[in-house]
Write an enzyme that holds these catalytic residues in place. Structure first.
Site, PDB file in Angstrom:
ATOM      1  N   HIS A  11      98.211  -4.981 -31.392  1.00 25.66           N
ATOM      2  CA  HIS A  11      98.299  -3.364 -31.512  1.00 25.66           C
ATOM      3  C   HIS A  11      97.126  -2.602 -31.131  1.00 25.66           C
ATOM      4  O   HIS A  11      97.161  -1.513 -31.001  1.00 25.66           O
ATOM      5  CB  HIS A  11      98.822  -2.875 -33.097  1.00 25.66           C
ATOM      6  N   ASP A  43     100.412 -11.746 -35.575  1.00 22.50           N
ATOM      7  CA  ASP A  43     101.090 -10.503 -35.909  1.00 22.50           C
ATOM      8  C   ASP A  43     102.757 -10.607 -35.360  1.00 22.50           C
ATOM      9  O   ASP A  43     102.897 -11.414 -34.390  1.00 22.50           O
ATOM     10  CB  ASP A  43     100.295  -9.406 -35.121  1.00 22.50           C
ATOM     11  N   SER A  90     107.285  -6.544 -44.988  1.00 18.05           N
ATOM     12  CA  SER A  90     106.364  -5.271 -44.609  1.00 18.05           C
ATOM     13  C   SER A  90     106.782  -3.888 -45.574  1.00 18.05           C
ATOM     14  O   SER A  90     106.111  -3.235 -45.185  1.00 18.05           O
ATOM     15  CB  SER A  90     106.683  -5.014 -43.062  1.00 18.05           C
ATOM     16  N   CYS A 140     101.539  -3.243 -38.602  1.00 18.26           N
ATOM     17  CA  CYS A 140     100.694  -3.896 -37.958  1.00 18.26           C
ATOM     18  C   CYS A 140     100.140  -5.238 -39.013  1.00 18.26           C
ATOM     19  O   CYS A 140      99.609  -4.668 -40.195  1.00 18.26           O
ATOM     20  CB  CYS A 140      99.353  -3.252 -37.490  1.00 18.26           C
TER      21      CYS A 140
END
Length: 623
Positions: free
Chosen positions: A370, A364, A325, A383
């Protein structure tokens, strides 16, 4: 009647005279030849034999230069030369080598490793070159040999300067180490330049800047006796010492980073985004480079080589990991710059994403999803679904082309040997490397830093530094200045000019940086508990999968072996308004970036920006 033979005195007299004449002629000829030979030796070849005689009495000895020192940015010495005594044998002057070694072993301790190294070096060198049999003799051993020196012709004690690394493992992967010149290197180096020198830089800065550190060999004429022992020095041309290096590295920050890792394996890199200077480069665990200077023992080398923690592996330069991420701010910026998304545009996250016409669900990290997410929310809460959709809109071609500008998929060009370039996947790459087409699902996982995507910690820190400066790209460099032996001040090294990444709008860069700030400062930020009251931090957590979880399975960290757990990542820079440090941290099998990697980065920033070396860790988040 008996017959009587009378002598012919005249004939005998003539015969004697003939023989005497012949003998005289032979003697004359031999004396003439001897005289001519004496004339040739004493007159015609006088100069030639005078030179040979002089060579028997006068020897030329190379004078090895003193290797240059290495300092950090604050003047702390990182590599120095310490005096040591070594016991050396000149094979040409030894009649019975096995007997000598056996007798020598009764005076000083000689191990099997010493004997093996001696035989190996002996084969590499000429018979009249001295070969060390023992290094780093203590005072008692020196005294014992000195008393018995007359018993060992061809054996001498030599005082030398040996390389020493005071910080040991803390700087091992940056500095590298020196070691004895091996057979392969003998075929490459200039033998005249290394005459009398036995060591050469093997890795790291020691290898990259070998020419500057080594210096130039000198020479001296010495008078020797029949035993080859030096009587006096006749003439000397001193060597030129190597140049000293001043690094941009901060040894205090380097040590604080090592301490912050503790027992965890991983790497961390810190760069000054204003200059491109490397402030810290840590690969944990490290190793003691002093073990390699005079030849590491098989036992020590096997222990390092066979260790499950791979201490010899430079993770900061050669470790290739999925960025996870931590890539999301760059992908978000790509969306803003290309117009694929706007800052306020919202997407709904139900906890999974599906390509049109496909049943496969790309999950996710948050099982329940989310909800509605804009770009700032998606960066702050990391996210995945938002970025699945954004990557699909961008497409692999635009995504790969944009990320390439930040240096992903290529070496940074840092002045340390051994760097790898990672892997930035593209349609063309897969066609050439895998002989297969690119699939849409691969674009989705590329958008969250998974799949084929690989990056090194140095590369990730370099890209983060470029983001911190709003597109000003600098080549990382660790050696800041060089000082010659006859200079009073070090001279700064030339740096590669900065390049600016093309921008559609500076507001886009500002928005992404502010979103990274909310990762630390936001109520739902994934690294909110490393917030500092002294300076603002912009960062991004990341988690990189070590293995793929099946569609119908859940990842349970507690049930997974340590070696199979996710890698924890974190990138950051601070202060946000005027960045002075950009950091990338990767903790192998650490789990979550916010709870493991981010606290390490916070300690690094405190150590550098506040001059602290904090003990203990800040409170940590769960992601």
């Amino acid at each position: 009647m008996q017959r009587v033979t009378l002598k012919d005195y005249l004939r005998e007299s003539l015969l004697f005279k003939d023989r005497a004449v012949i003998a005289g002629i032979c003697v004359f000829l031999l004396l003439s030849l001897l005289t001519l030979r004496l004339l040739q030796l004493q007159v015609h070849d006088h100069q030639h034999f005078t030179t040979l005689s002089q060579d028997n009495r006068v020897k030329l000895q190379p004078l090895p230069p003193t290797r240059g020192l290495i300092y950090d940015r604050n003047g702390v010495i990182l590599a120095q030369n310490l005096p040591a005594y070594s016991l050396e044998i000149t094979p040409e002057r030894v009649q019975d080598m096995p007997q000598l070694l056996q007798q020598l072993g009764q005076i000083v301790n000689i191990s099997d490793n010493d004997l093996e190294r001696f035989e190996r070096l002996r084969k590499q060198r000429r018979r009249f070159d001295s070969v060390p049999i023992r290094v780093r003799l203590d005072e008692q051993e020196v005294a014992r040999f000195s008393v018995n020196r007359h018993r060992f012709p061809g054996v001498e004690i030599e005082a030398k300067l040996l390389r020493d690394y005071p910080l040991e493992a803390t700087t091992a992967h940056v500095l590298g180490y020196v070691g004895r010149i091996n057979e392969r290197e003998l075929q490459i180096i200039d033998n005249s330049a290394y005459s009398g020198t036995s060591h050469i830089g093997k890795t790291g800065v020691e290898k990259t800047y070998e020419e500057a550190l080594h210096g130039k060999v000198g020479v001296q004429q010495v008078e020797v006796n029949a035993l080859g022992r030096v009587i006096r020095v006749l003439q000397s041309d001193p060597p030129t010492p190597g140049q000293d290096l001043y690094l941009s590295l901060d040894s205090r920050l380097q040590q604080a980073t090592m301490d912050a890792f503790g027992e965890e394996n991983g790497a961390a890199v810190a760069i000054d985004p204003r200059t491109g200077q490397l402030l810290a480069l840590v690969s944990n665990p490290g190793f003691d480079p002093n073990l390699f200077v005079e030849g590491i023992s098989p036992e020590d080398y096997n222990a390092l080589q066979n260790s499950e923690d791979n201490p010899l592996f430079n993770r900061a330069l050669r470790g290739q990991y999925p960025p996870g991420s931590t890539i999301k701010p760059f992908v978000g910026l790509a969306g803003l710059e290309t117009g694929a998304v706007s800052l306020g545009q919202k997407k709904f996250c139900p906890g999974f994403y599906q390509l049109p016409g496909h049943s496969h669900r790309y999950r996710d990290w948050k099982r329940g999803g989310h909800g509605l997410m804009n770009l700032t929310d998606a960066v702050t809460q990391s996210c995945d679904v938002y970025y699945y959709d954004l990557a699909q809109q961008l497409g692999v071609d635009r995504l790969s082309e944009f990320l390439q500008q930040f240096g992903f998929g290529s070496r940074t060009g840092v002045d340390i040997t051994g760097e790898l370039g990672g892997l930035l996947p593209s349609r063309e790459w897969k066609k050439q490397a895998r002989k297969a087409p690119w699939y849409p699902g691969e674009t989705l996982i590329m958008g969250i830093g998974q799949g084929y995507f690989l990056t090194t910690p140095l590369q990730l820190a370099h890209a983060t530094a470029t983001l911190a400066t709003r597109g000003r790209k600098l080549q990382p460099q660790v050696v800041d200045a060089i000082k010659a032996h006859d200079s009073e001040e070090p001279v700064a090294l030339a740096r590669a000019p900065a390049s600016m990444l093309l921008q559609q709008s500076s507001d886009n860069w500002y928005d992404v940086v502010e979103a990274m700030g909310q990762v630390i400062e936001g109520r739902r930020g994934t690294a909110k508990r490393i917030k500092s009251d002294d300076y603002r931090i912009a960062g991004k957590t990341g988690t990189a999968q070590v293995f793929t979880v099946k569609q119908d399975e859940e990842y349970d960290e507690e049930k997974v072996a340590k070696k199979m757990r996710d890698h924890a990542l974190f990138v950051a820079f601070a202060p946000v308004d005027d960045p002075a440090i950009a950091i990338a941290v990767i903790v192998e099998n650490g789990g979550h970036g916010g709870s493991v990697a981010a606290p390490i980065a916070r300690k690094m920033m405190d150590a550098y920006l506040l001059g602290e070396h904090p003990h203990g860790s800040p409170d940590t988040a769960d992601q």
